[in-house]
Each structure stands twice: as structure tokens, then as C-alpha cells.
Motif scaffolding. Sequence first.
Motif, PDB file in Angstrom:
ATOM      1  N   ARG A 160      38.930  46.307  50.142  1.00 45.61           N
ATOM      2  CA  ARG A 160      37.586  45.843  49.779  1.00 45.61           C
ATOM      3  C   ARG A 160      37.614  44.342  49.462  1.00 45.61           C
ATOM      4  O   ARG A 160      36.740  43.585  49.886  1.00 45.61           O
ATOM      5  CB  ARG A 160      37.070  46.643  48.582  1.00 45.61           C
ATOM      6  CG  ARG A 160      35.934  45.988  47.810  1.00 45.61           C
ATOM      7  CD  ARG A 160      34.599  46.042  48.544  1.00 45.61           C
ATOM      8  NE  ARG A 160      33.621  45.150  47.933  1.00 45.61           N
ATOM      9  CZ  ARG A 160      32.859  45.433  46.896  1.00 45.61           C
ATOM     10  NH1 ARG A 160      32.967  46.615  46.307  1.00 45.61           N
ATOM     11  NH2 ARG A 160      31.995  44.565  46.433  1.00 45.61           N
ATOM     12  N   ILE A 161      38.615  43.901  48.724  1.00 39.99           N
ATOM     13  CA  ILE A 161      38.731  42.479  48.386  1.00 39.99           C
ATOM     14  C   ILE A 161      38.861  41.643  49.649  1.00 39.99           C
ATOM     15  O   ILE A 161      38.191  40.623  49.823  1.00 39.99           O
ATOM     16  CB  ILE A 161      39.936  42.242  47.446  1.00 39.99           C
ATOM     17  CG1 ILE A 161      39.645  42.830  46.052  1.00 39.99           C
ATOM     18  CG2 ILE A 161      40.267  40.753  47.341  1.00 39.99           C
ATOM     19  CD1 ILE A 161      40.867  42.910  45.170  1.00 39.99           C
ATOM     20  N   ALA A 201      38.077  42.435  52.821  1.00 40.81           N
ATOM     21  CA  ALA A 201      36.877  42.481  53.661  1.00 40.81           C
ATOM     22  C   ALA A 201      35.754  41.644  53.058  1.00 40.81           C
ATOM     23  O   ALA A 201      35.070  40.889  53.767  1.00 40.81           O
ATOM     24  CB  ALA A 201      36.425  43.933  53.836  1.00 40.81           C
ATOM     25  N   SER A 202      35.552  41.775  51.756  1.00 37.78           N
ATOM     26  CA  SER A 202      34.471  41.034  51.102  1.00 37.78           C
ATOM     27  C   SER A 202      34.751  39.542  51.108  1.00 37.78           C
ATOM     28  O   SER A 202      33.830  38.736  51.293  1.00 37.78           O
ATOM     29  CB  SER A 202      34.276  41.544  49.671  1.00 37.78           C
ATOM     30  OG  SER A 202      33.792  42.866  49.665  1.00 37.78           O
ATOM     31  N   SER A 219      33.972  38.258  54.649  1.00 41.79           N
ATOM     32  CA  SER A 219      32.536  38.243  54.919  1.00 41.79           C
ATOM     33  C   SER A 219      31.837  37.161  54.101  1.00 41.79           C
ATOM     34  O   SER A 219      30.934  36.480  54.598  1.00 41.79           O
ATOM     35  CB  SER A 219      31.923  39.613  54.627  1.00 41.79           C
ATOM     36  OG  SER A 219      32.254  40.518  55.660  1.00 41.79           O
ATOM     37  N   PHE A 220      32.248  36.990  52.855  1.00 43.00           N
ATOM     38  CA  PHE A 220      31.634  35.954  52.019  1.00 43.00           C
ATOM     39  C   PHE A 220      31.919  34.560  52.565  1.00 43.00           C
ATOM     40  O   PHE A 220      31.050  33.689  52.597  1.00 43.00           O
ATOM     41  CB  PHE A 220      32.139  36.071  50.579  1.00 43.00           C
ATOM     42  CG  PHE A 220      31.426  35.173  49.618  1.00 43.00           C
ATOM     43  CD1 PHE A 220      30.233  35.561  49.039  1.00 43.00           C
ATOM     44  CD2 PHE A 220      31.942  33.919  49.294  1.00 43.00           C
ATOM     45  CE1 PHE A 220      29.562  34.730  48.151  1.00 43.00           C
ATOM     46  CE2 PHE A 220      31.291  33.081  48.420  1.00 43.00           C
ATOM     47  CZ  PHE A 220      30.088  33.486  47.840  1.00 43.00           C
ATOM     48  N   VAL A 223      30.579  45.858  54.668  1.00 42.45           N
ATOM     49  CA  VAL A 223      30.164  44.832  53.710  1.00 42.45           C
ATOM     50  C   VAL A 223      29.182  43.874  54.377  1.00 42.45           C
ATOM     51  O   VAL A 223      29.199  43.699  55.603  1.00 42.45           O
ATOM     52  CB  VAL A 223      31.360  44.045  53.134  1.00 42.45           C
ATOM     53  CG1 VAL A 223      32.247  44.934  52.277  1.00 42.45           C
ATOM     54  CG2 VAL A 223      32.195  43.417  54.242  1.00 42.45           C
ATOM     55  N   ASP A 224      28.326  43.264  53.554  1.00 35.48           N
ATOM     56  CA  ASP A 224      27.332  42.333  54.088  1.00 35.48           C
ATOM     57  C   ASP A 224      27.828  40.891  53.934  1.00 35.48           C
ATOM     58  O   ASP A 224      28.924  40.662  53.410  1.00 35.48           O
ATOM     59  CB  ASP A 224      25.968  42.565  53.429  1.00 35.48           C
ATOM     60  CG  ASP A 224      25.890  42.099  51.979  1.00 35.48           C
ATOM     61  OD1 ASP A 224      26.826  41.414  51.485  1.00 35.48           O
ATOM     62  OD2 ASP A 224      24.886  42.407  51.319  1.00 35.48           O
ATOM     63  N   THR A 277      27.331  38.659  51.911  1.00 31.77           N
ATOM     64  CA  THR A 277      27.616  38.217  50.542  1.00 31.77           C
ATOM     65  C   THR A 277      28.807  38.959  49.951  1.00 31.77           C
ATOM     66  O   THR A 277      29.172  38.731  48.795  1.00 31.77           O
ATOM     67  CB  THR A 277      26.390  38.415  49.627  1.00 31.77           C
ATOM     68  OG1 THR A 277      26.210  39.820  49.381  1.00 31.77           O
ATOM     69  CG2 THR A 277      25.138  37.833  50.246  1.00 31.77           C
ATOM     70  N   GLY A 278      29.396  39.872  50.719  1.00 30.57           N
ATOM     71  CA  GLY A 278      30.538  40.647  50.251  1.00 30.57           C
ATOM     72  C   GLY A 278      30.187  41.966  49.611  1.00 30.57           C
ATOM     73  O   GLY A 278      31.082  42.712  49.183  1.00 30.57           O
ATOM     74  N   GLU A 279      28.896  42.301  49.540  1.00 24.78           N
ATOM     75  CA  GLU A 279      28.478  43.566  48.938  1.00 24.78           C
ATOM     76  C   GLU A 279      28.652  44.719  49.928  1.00 24.78           C
ATOM     77  O   GLU A 279      28.457  44.558  51.135  1.00 24.78           O
ATOM     78  CB  GLU A 279      27.016  43.488  48.502  1.00 24.78           C
ATOM     79  CG  GLU A 279      26.777  42.559  47.318  1.00 24.78           C
ATOM     80  CD  GLU A 279      27.354  43.111  46.025  1.00 24.78           C
ATOM     81  OE1 GLU A 279      27.452  44.349  45.885  1.00 24.78           O
ATOM     82  OE2 GLU A 279      27.719  42.295  45.152  1.00 24.78           O
ATOM     83  N   VAL A 280      28.995  45.888  49.385  1.00 27.34           N
ATOM     84  CA  VAL A 280      29.139  47.082  50.208  1.00 27.34           C
ATOM     85  C   VAL A 280      27.765  47.636  50.572  1.00 27.34           C
ATOM     86  O   VAL A 280      26.837  47.632  49.752  1.00 27.34           O
ATOM     87  CB  VAL A 280      29.959  48.159  49.463  1.00 27.34           C
ATOM     88  CG1 VAL A 280      29.969  49.467  50.231  1.00 27.34           C
ATOM     89  CG2 VAL A 280      31.394  47.678  49.242  1.00 27.34           C
TER      90      VAL A 280
END
Length: 339
Positions: A210-211, A213-214, A217-218, A261-262, A264-267
Motif C-alpha cells: 500500500r505504501i 503503490a500510494s 500514485s501520489f 489507489v487514486d 492522491t494515494g487514497e484507496v
Amino acid sequence: MSSQVKVAAVHAAPVFLDRAATTAKAISIIREAAAAGARLIAFPETYIPAFPVWAALWAPIENHDLFVTMAEQSVSIAGPEMAALRNEARALGVTVSMGISESSPVSVGLIWNSNVLIGPDGNILNHHRKLVPTFYEKLVWAAGDGAGLRVADTPVGRVGNLICGENTNPLARYTLMAQAEQIHISSWPPMWPTRRPSSGGNFNNVAANRIRASAHSFEAKAFGIVTAGYMDKAMRDFLIARDPDVVDVIDRTQRAASFFVDPTGEVLGDMLQDEEGIAYAEFDLRRCIEPKQFHDVVGYYNRFDVFDLTINRKRLVPATFVDKIDDEEVAFEPAERAV
């Protein structure tokens, strides 16, 4: 091109070490995802024919037979499995990202951890070989090259891919950012054993993915598809039948998760971990634009007079052969150069 796109992350097990049966299963999954409206369908790391988790469980001297099977069941880019996948993508008009253990046309024992992006016309848009196999993967796969560090322009946006630990490599990630990436696919194994439970067990692999990927993406202002493999009963039974002593490692190692994730890094969208299936999400690619106002690391928010990055995207080959025909020297290279 509409800015709205439905995407799918395949959270599924292969038919363990059987490339033909796994390809048939993949085609069934592609049909299901396409029927559900997905236009981009992403499969896990080396989905065909499997992820070699045995390299984490036993010493190399115990695994010769498994390496031979893995090499024999690996996929040729010019082989029938890839042809079937390309035909299916063309028939359904979808883009498919497929993880394979890739065989080599120049060596029966050389295999790569690879990803192939197939367009809705059935053409191969990108063919990437993992730059550096991670940890015990080095006992199975050879190092790749930079030829596949490309972002493909598809009907669903500009799509890039990195395999597993490559998503920890900031230069590889920046290479894709610098090609206007809008959707980043990261592909992962079903599990990643690093320690025995008695010695503290694994780090939190789901949180780590998650870290990563976010963060990408961020920084890229891109959507992320995280697609991980799944260990089914057949795969678990195979490993435990070979050595019952590994049951504790297998059962107490955290299973990987598939999610999205989007920019902004949000799932967002679905998440799957402990059950096999297909996760879906809706992306609006226009959402990649506004965050660029804050920091566009491949645009104004950088210092190109201070930093300079050069990427070698030459496909590596083992030899160049020079033959003499009618007193003229003609150079021949292995056919994979053009792939």
C-alpha cells in the motif's frame, strides 16, 4: 477517449505449474471481467505458470526438479499461450496486462520474470522483463533489461507496469512518470515469506505494498492497480505434501492483497485478500490533472539543471553472429531483439 474507465485486478491462483491450463483459466477470467465492463484487466506477477514460492522455503539443492518444471512450463512470447491471450484480447476489445515466467529462445534454462501488455487489437504494446529479481527470486530468474521501461498509449489511457520489488526502485518509477503515465500497474506474488514465524515473522507486506503503490500514485499523479496472486488449496497442498515442515511458514505468512489507489494515494474500489476473485474500480483520468498543480515532478516541480537521468532501453542479447554470404558480411542477432 472517455476519461472514465472500469479496470480489473485479478486476484487468482494459477493452475500450479501448468501453463496450458493456467492460460485457459486466464481466458475465462478475461471473459468474466470483460462481461462486467472492465476495459483494462491486470493479472498478478508470473501468473503463468506460477510464482516460485519454493525458493523461499527450501535450500537451492532441494529444488532442482522444481526449477526444471518451471523452465519447461514458462511461456514463449512467440508461443501458443501468448497467441491465445492476444486473440482473446482482440475478440473482446480489451487491454490485458499479463505476468509470465518467460522462456528464452537462446537457452533452455534461461527464464525471466516478465510482464506483457496486450492491446485491444491483439498487438503486444509492451514487453518488460524484471530488472532485478528480488531476494530468493535470483535463484530462479535472470536479470532483465530496460527495453520494457515504457508507458503504452492505450484506449483506456497511458499504462505502465512494474513488477513487485521494482516498485521500490525510484529511478524505474521515475522513468514511467516521465512518459505521462496515467495508470500504473504493480503486480505481486501471493505471499512473500522472509522469516519463520518463530523468529518474528514477516514485515506487514500488505501495508508495504500500500505504501509503495500510494507513494507512486501520489508522485506520478496517476491511478494505481495493485494485482496480487492467490494461493489456493491445490498450491498449498502441493507444497506441504513435499515437506510438511513448511506448514507453519505457509499458514502464518500474510497473504497479499489486490486493490486500487487514486492520484492522491487514497484507496478506492474493491479489495481482495483472503478469497479468490476479480476486484474492480472506476477511474476518472481527468483526476490526474489537478494534482499536477501542486507538484509535477516531471514538469515544473524539478531541477533538470541539477538532476540528469539517462535510461538504456536496448534489448540485451547474448551474442551477435556474423556470417559471410557472397563475400558480404551479414550480422544476425537472436530474434528476441525485435520483440
